[in-house]
Design an enzyme around this catalytic site. Structure first.
Site, short mmCIF file in Angstrom:
data_model
loop_
_atom_site.label_atom_id
_atom_site.label_comp_id
_atom_site.label_asym_id
_atom_site.label_seq_id
_atom_site.Cartn_x
_atom_site.Cartn_y
_atom_site.Cartn_z
N GLN B 346 0.88 -1.16 0.00
CA GLN B 346 0.00 0.00 0.00
C GLN B 346 0.92 1.21 0.00
O GLN B 346 1.91 1.21 0.73
CB GLN B 346 -0.87 -0.01 1.27
CG GLN B 346 -2.10 0.85 1.20
CD GLN B 346 -3.28 0.08 0.60
OE1 GLN B 346 -3.79 -0.84 1.20
NE2 GLN B 346 -3.70 0.45 -0.61
N THR B 517 1.30 0.21 6.66
CA THR B 517 0.01 -0.46 6.81
C THR B 517 0.25 -1.96 6.86
O THR B 517 1.24 -2.46 6.32
CB THR B 517 -0.97 -0.27 5.62
OG1 THR B 517 -0.40 -0.87 4.46
CG2 THR B 517 -1.30 1.17 5.37
N THR B 518 -0.71 -2.67 7.44
CA THR B 518 -0.68 -4.13 7.41
C THR B 518 -1.55 -4.59 6.24
O THR B 518 -2.52 -5.31 6.42
CB THR B 518 -1.13 -4.69 8.77
OG1 THR B 518 -0.35 -4.05 9.78
CG2 THR B 518 -0.92 -6.19 8.86
N HIS B 519 -1.23 -4.10 5.07
CA HIS B 519 -1.97 -4.43 3.87
C HIS B 519 -1.02 -5.07 2.86
O HIS B 519 -0.76 -4.51 1.81
CB HIS B 519 -2.62 -3.17 3.26
CG HIS B 519 -3.53 -2.44 4.20
ND1 HIS B 519 -4.00 -1.17 3.95
CD2 HIS B 519 -4.08 -2.79 5.39
CE1 HIS B 519 -4.79 -0.78 4.95
NE2 HIS B 519 -4.84 -1.74 5.84
N ASN B 520 -0.48 -6.21 3.21
CA ASN B 520 0.38 -6.96 2.30
C ASN B 520 -0.52 -7.79 1.40
O ASN B 520 -1.38 -8.51 1.89
CB ASN B 520 1.31 -7.89 3.08
CG ASN B 520 1.97 -7.20 4.26
OD1 ASN B 520 1.39 -7.12 5.34
ND2 ASN B 520 3.16 -6.70 4.07
#
Lengths: 244, 592
Positions: B346, B517-520
């Site tokens: 992200q 962000t923890t949006h991998n």
């Protein structure tokens, strides 16, 4: 009375004033002397003095307490003695080798070792940070933060600085149950009311929220006085209780 | 010595959002489900209560709810010519641990993809010509907005999402996002209450001709019962959301929304503290036979199953495939193989807005999804002609997590420590808001996931290795969206300083240190071509028809939105096809 040494605090106050008049003047004969008598969990008194001197450069005293006055060194001591200091949340398997800053913490030891070894390397040069005057301490802080002009052998100076600065901020602003943020110094400074938090009726309002801070352990603190207007002196260290 | 247990119908790896949703839907469909979860059992009622949960040091700094790197981490490098080093301490992203997974510490920002997002390659090719996608691995999802819509809508109902529909069956409505695809129903709950900075952002953005709306929120706004019968309570705006569990039952999470209503089901069994090592396959390699794991007592166990569901965190799903030999690993040199291909992230930038003393932000009040957003620069909601990039992001004034250790806003030019720093923090803490630029991330051939040749985890398995840097496309995109956000900030009243930061600024490598962000996403992507996707459009592995894959690892490239909404839409889409089509007649649902 907060637990920080009144004597050390007074010395600091005096030293700051003195330093302003005569740059380079020695800060005192024996700064943070009371640290010798404290039952530290991890630190030696000399290490504690180094951390107090450095953290008071990072968060100096003004109308609100300095880092060490707010218990930051006590906080760091307990943190280094506990799981964080021992690296409980760090992957510490090797190999260790060249790394980029983007790859993050790559020291082959946990934070407690990093800080102990870093201080030892620094003081091995014969200079004790706590013995330097205000500008001398600030100069060391700057060199550590930039990772330049300071020889710590194989201890990465910037990593050491970042770790200590991170701990100092935590000690100043974490819940007082962890030993820092004494008398809610950090929370009162910014106006953070703490752990007991119900704002459904306030969230839409454009107004100051004046409840006194309260931590996890329920001990109520004194409230921040009215937000200091710019150009006027900030709130005193111990403003009069407004509520509760 | 491996203990072999009796066969079950379905084994599910991971007890987060997708794993528990799969267990609930499949158990109701008569399938005997065994859920295997690495972490501890916990519950909102007993584990997340205030004030103890409101401990910034323990949960936000020491990351009490996150995966422990000594047990599970990955290695990282920016480019293939570097030596990857382990992520020794969590930073840029924070996978969870324990019952509920990362679903207990999210913010609750609950989005759905744009119609054009799901057909990104065909959409951009048609509108701008194929050249704009050169150098990227951008591809279509293979599933359309209309197909996903009922499932996106259902998840809104599971969470009790708060918001205003901007497009209700084609009718554009005041107060919602006019760019979104048509919704079949309005949000189940009314939007959150905007704080003073959000009100100002809304008014300024509107005056500039943009279309502000309240961010869709899974921090619910009134007492609510979800379609499964679970009860949620109204949010208190306590400000302890991201990185914390919600003891108020106000932030939708997998424990209160799903686990509570499946835990006593006769077809449901949960095995905690059990670490799956690999998925086993049959002699002909065509199907999986079950999973091998280390149980809570340290024994190695084989759990046979007719169907295997991979519901771990996006990165760990890819890791599990690689160590199990499922699918073909991606090779960036040849472009062949698919597992680990199209890893994306992200692209985050932010504007820091400093108000004068007329505006009280009181940042400690807030909620994870308390935001005022414009979507005018997301996806292809704006003309990309001549811009030199694809994608975009939403711009959102967020009042989410203003706790004092992590939130110390200082105007540009302030020293980073010392007396001036201290004064600046004191003067600005109560008068500041951030505008997040939540940007998309294109997949490019060089960014990928594979196995590390050197480092191993606690179980002796190779670490997952991430090779990632921000693609040029996203650096341009981020600079553009950030400039638009900055313009809004400068037009707001009572603003005395504006600062900007951009993780993807030119010349700056992606770093795993600061939180982003923890949006991998990606690494096991969905699609219609086995040469470029790991699973078919139903989430079923091309190579092993009884393995179904869930989560953000399916995204072919990342959206300008938070992933939980889209990935749960995909999960319910997959589950519907399992229930109505696959389970009665197990076979590949698409021809390779």
């Amino acid at each position: 009375m907060p637990e920080f040494s009144r004597r050390a605090a007074l010395m600091q106050l005096g030293a700051a004033g003195l330093a302003a008049m005569t740059p380079g003047a020695a800060i005192s004969q024996n700064p943070f002397a009371s640290f010798d008598a404290k039952p530290w969990a991890f630190l030696t008194p000399d290490e504690a003095r180094f951390l107090a001197a450095l953290s008071d450069v990072l968060i100096p005293q003004d109308a609100f307490p300095s880092a060490s006055q707010a218990g930051v060194v006590d906080f760091i001591d307990l943190q280094l003695a506990g799981p964080y200091g021992k690296g409980a949340d760090l992957y510490l398997q090797g190999p260790f080798g060249e790394a980029t800053p983007e790859q993050g913490y790559q020291a082959p030891y946990p934070p407690a070792t990093l800080i102990r070894e870093g201080i030892a390397r620094f003081e091995a040069s014969g200079t004790r940070l706590a013995d330097l005057d205000a500008s001398g301490r600030e100069d060391v802080a700057r060199r550590l933060s930039e990772g330049e002009g300071v020889d710590l052998g194989d201890v990465p100076a910037q990593t050491l600085f970042d770790e200590i600065w991170s701990l100092v901020k935590e000690g100043y602003f974490a819940d007082p149950i962890y030993g820092g943020n004494k008398d809610y110094a950090g929370w009162r400074m910014v106006g953070f009311p703490g752990a007991h938090a119900y704002y459904t009726d306030f969230i839409g309002r454009n107004a100051p929220y004046r409840a006194p801070p309260r931590g996890i352990a329920h001990v109520p603190g004194r409230s921040r006085s009215a937000s200091p207007a710019r150009g006027r002196p900030a709130a005193p260290i111990h403003p009069a209780t407004e509520e509760g | 010595m491996v203990t072999e247990l009796p066969k079950t119908d379905v084994v599910i790896v991971g007890a987060g959002w997708t794993g528990l949703a799969a267990a609930k839907e499949l158990a109701d469909a008569g399938q005997r489900c065994v859920v295997i979860e690495r972490g501890d059992w916990r519950h909102d009622a007993t584990s997340f209560g205030a004030p103890e949960e409101h401990d910034e040091l323990k949960y936000a700094r020491r990351k009490g709810h996150m995966i422990d790197t000594p047990i599970k981490t990955l290695s990282f490098r920016n480019t293939s010519d570097q030596t990857a080093r382990p992520i020794r301490r969590l930073g840029s992203f924070l996978p969870g641990k324990g019952l509920g997974g990362a679903g207990i510490h999210w913010n609750g920002q609950l989005w759905r993809p744009l119609e054009s997002d799901l057909s990104m390659r065909s959409h951009y090719t048609e509108r701008y010509g194929a050249a704009v996608l050169e150098g990227t691995n951008v591809q279509d999802w293979g599933v359309s907005y209309d197909e996903l819509e009922p499932h996106l809508d259902f998840f809104d109902r599971v969470c009790g999402t708060a918001g205003v529909a901007g497009n209700l069956n084609g009718e554009i409505r005041e107060g919602g996002n006019p760019f979104e695809g048509p919704r079949s129903a309005d949000y189940p709950n009314p939007p959150m209450t905007p704080s003073p900075p959000l009100q100002r952002f809304r008014d300024t953005a509107r005056a500039m001709g943009y279309h502000p709306f309240q961010m869709p929120s899974a921090n619910v706004t009134r007492a609510y019962e979800n379609p499964y019968g679970a009860q949620l309570h109204p949010c208190t705006y306590c400000g302890f959301c991201e990185r914390f569990g919600c003891g108020y039952f106000a932030k939708a999470d997998p424990i209160i929304c799903i686990y509570d209503v499946v835990k006593d089901h006769e077809n449901f069994e949960l095995r905690m503290n059990s670490h799956v090592l690999r998925v086993e396959t049959s002699a002909d390699g065509k199907t999986a036979t079950g999973v091998r794991y280390i149980d809570a007592r340290g024994r190695e166990v084989f759990q046979p199953a007719d169907t295997v569901c991979l519901n771990a965190y996006a990165l760990w799903n890819v890791h599990l495939m690689l160590v199990s030999g499922l699918g073909t690993p991606y090779d960036p040199k040849t472009g062949q193989g698919t597992v680990g291909r199209n890893y994306a992230y992200q692209t985050m930038a932010a504007v820091s807005v400093f108000f004068d003393e007329e505006v009280w932000s009181n940042p400690f009040m807030g909620a994870g999804a308390l935001g005022m957003t414009i979507d005018d620069f997301n996806g292809d909601n704006f003309d990309h002609t001549g811009l030199g990039f694809v994608g975009g992001g939403y711009i959102s004034a967020n009042q989410t997590n203003g706790r004092p250790i992590n939130y110390q806003p200082t105007p540009p030019g302030t020293p980073s420590w010392g007396a001036e720093w201290k004064r600046a923090v004191r003067e600005n803490y109560l008068h500041h808001v951030s505008l997040a630029c939540h940007g998309s991330s294109v997949a490019v051939p060089q960014n990928h996931l594979d196995l590390d040749p050197t480092y191993v985890d606690d179980f002796g398995q190779p670490l997952l290795r991430m090779t990632f840097d921000f693609p040029e496309n996203d650096r341009k995109m981020s600079a553009y969206v950030l400039s638009k956000a900055e313009e809004i900030a400068r037009n707001m009243d009572n603003v005395r300083a504006v600062g900007t930061s951009n993780n993807a600024a030119e010349g700056q490598g992606y770093s795993v240190v600061p939180y982003q962000t923890t949006h991998n996403t990606g690494g096991a992507v969905i699609g219609t071509d086995p040469a470029t996707s790991v699973v078919n459009r139903y989430g079923q592995m091309w190579d092993h028809h009884n393995v179904f894959v869930f989560g953000a690892c399916l995204f072919p490239q990342n959206l300008g939105y938070n992933p939980t909404g889209p990935l749960m839409g995909l999960a319910y889409w997959t589950l519907e096809h399992m229930k109505t089509d696959y389970l009665a007649n197990p076979r590949p649902l698409m021809d390779a």
